[in-house]
Design a protein around this motif. Structure first.
Motif, mmCIF file in Angstrom:
data_model
loop_
_atom_site.group_PDB
_atom_site.id
_atom_site.type_symbol
_atom_site.label_atom_id
_atom_site.label_comp_id
_atom_site.label_asym_id
_atom_site.label_seq_id
_atom_site.Cartn_x
_atom_site.Cartn_y
_atom_site.Cartn_z
ATOM 1 N N SER A 42 -47.657 9.402 34.868
ATOM 2 C CA SER A 42 -48.684 8.532 34.294
ATOM 3 C C SER A 42 -49.625 8.026 35.381
ATOM 4 O O SER A 42 -50.851 7.992 35.195
ATOM 5 C CB SER A 42 -48.022 7.361 33.568
ATOM 6 N N ASP A 43 -49.064 7.638 36.535
ATOM 7 C CA ASP A 43 -49.906 7.195 37.660
ATOM 8 C C ASP A 43 -50.830 8.315 38.112
ATOM 9 O O ASP A 43 -52.015 8.087 38.404
ATOM 10 C CB ASP A 43 -49.026 6.740 38.828
ATOM 11 N N PHE A 58 -52.517 2.163 41.881
ATOM 12 C CA PHE A 58 -51.739 3.249 41.272
ATOM 13 C C PHE A 58 -51.016 4.073 42.328
ATOM 14 O O PHE A 58 -49.861 4.491 42.134
ATOM 15 C CB PHE A 58 -52.642 4.168 40.437
ATOM 16 N N THR A 100 -58.445 0.116 42.276
ATOM 17 C CA THR A 100 -57.551 0.624 41.231
ATOM 18 C C THR A 100 -56.745 1.811 41.744
ATOM 19 O O THR A 100 -55.538 1.925 41.474
ATOM 20 C CB THR A 100 -58.347 1.049 39.986
ATOM 21 N N GLU A 101 -57.395 2.701 42.486
ATOM 22 C CA GLU A 101 -56.682 3.839 43.071
ATOM 23 C C GLU A 101 -55.554 3.364 43.979
ATOM 24 O O GLU A 101 -54.442 3.907 43.938
ATOM 25 C CB GLU A 101 -57.656 4.687 43.902
ATOM 26 N N GLU A 108 -51.944 10.852 36.334
ATOM 27 C CA GLU A 108 -52.976 11.082 35.322
ATOM 28 C C GLU A 108 -54.104 10.060 35.448
ATOM 29 O O GLU A 108 -55.294 10.398 35.330
ATOM 30 C CB GLU A 108 -52.364 11.020 33.922
ATOM 31 N N LYS A 109 -53.732 8.808 35.692
ATOM 32 C CA LYS A 109 -54.741 7.758 35.862
ATOM 33 C C LYS A 109 -55.553 7.978 37.135
ATOM 34 O O LYS A 109 -56.769 7.756 37.156
ATOM 35 C CB LYS A 109 -54.066 6.390 35.877
ATOM 36 N N LEU A 133 -58.070 10.671 36.422
ATOM 37 C CA LEU A 133 -59.208 10.155 35.656
ATOM 38 C C LEU A 133 -60.180 9.394 36.550
ATOM 39 O O LEU A 133 -61.406 9.473 36.360
ATOM 40 C CB LEU A 133 -58.707 9.243 34.527
#
Length: 217
Positions: free
Chosen positions: A156-157, A112, A108-109, A159-160, A163
């Motif tokens: 947004s990327d 993004f 996932t990283e 911030e994700k 997280l």
């Protein structure tokens, strides 16, 4: 007393002692494995999570400065330096992304971060200041709006990605707790095994004395 009875007893004791020794030896091997695993968790937590979070913070700061330059372009008295400043911030961001990519990334990283890189390289390049503002026409609202939409997507990327650092850091912390708990269990086993060994040694000494006493009598 039958002659083979002491021998059978010694054989049983030898088997028990062998089992205990093998288990203690195995425990030491597992303990070293747990120690290495715990060390890897701490290293990964620092290099792949804490350091990465500092990259994200630095990237966010530079992205915010780009956003200010774009949104307040009409207040710039010297337009010539703005494009150079934006380009410099973008190059600094890409250098941080390069460092980010060298860390241990989850799937996932990677997704993004790839999207973020594409935004910086392909969507946030401004060839000339006139695309944002000119004395004749003022602010190019369409270009500024489009540029801001890409910045918001990049934010947004980030911030994700931030997280993910929290989630992965929590996983590493939980794994470390499991390793510590396993070590505690094995430590308790080792104490119990040593107690059993002492009891067996005591029984061997006591039995030997009893056999000698019976033989003398």
């Amino acid at each position: 007393m039958p002659k083979n009875q002491p021998q059978n007893r010694k054989l049983k004791v030898a088997i028990i002692l062998t089992i205990i020794i093998v288990m203690i030896f195995g425990k030491n091997i597992l303990e070293r494995k747990n120690f290495n695993e715990l060390g890897d968790s701490f290293v990964s937590f620092y290099e792949d999570r804490l350091v990465v979070e500092s990259y994200i913070f630095s990237i966010s700061e530079k992205l915010f400065r780009i956003k200010l330059l774009v949104n307040h372009c009409e207040f710039e008295s010297d337009y010539s330096h703005v494009i150079d400043e934006i380009s410099e911030y973008e190059e600094d961001i890409l250098l941080l992304v390069d460092s980010f990519e060298k860390t241990k990334l989850t799937l996932t990283e990677d997704q993004f971060l790839t999207d973020f890189r594409n935004i910086i390289e392909k969507n946030l390049r401004i060839s000339e200041y006139a695309l944002l503002y000119s004395d004749e026409t003022g602010i190019n609202s369409k270009s500024v709006k489009e540029y801001n939409s890409y910045i918001e997507r990049a934010i947004s990327d980030l911030e994700k990605l931030s997280l993910i650092q929290i989630e992965e850091g929590q996983k590493l912390a939980n794994n470390s707790d499991k390793v510590v708990n396993r070590s505690r269990i094995w430590a308790q086993f080792e104490v119990a095994a040593l107690v059993i060994l002492l009891i067996i040694i005591y029984l061997l000494i006591y039995t030997s004395r009893s056999i000698k006493a019976d033989f003398i009598d």
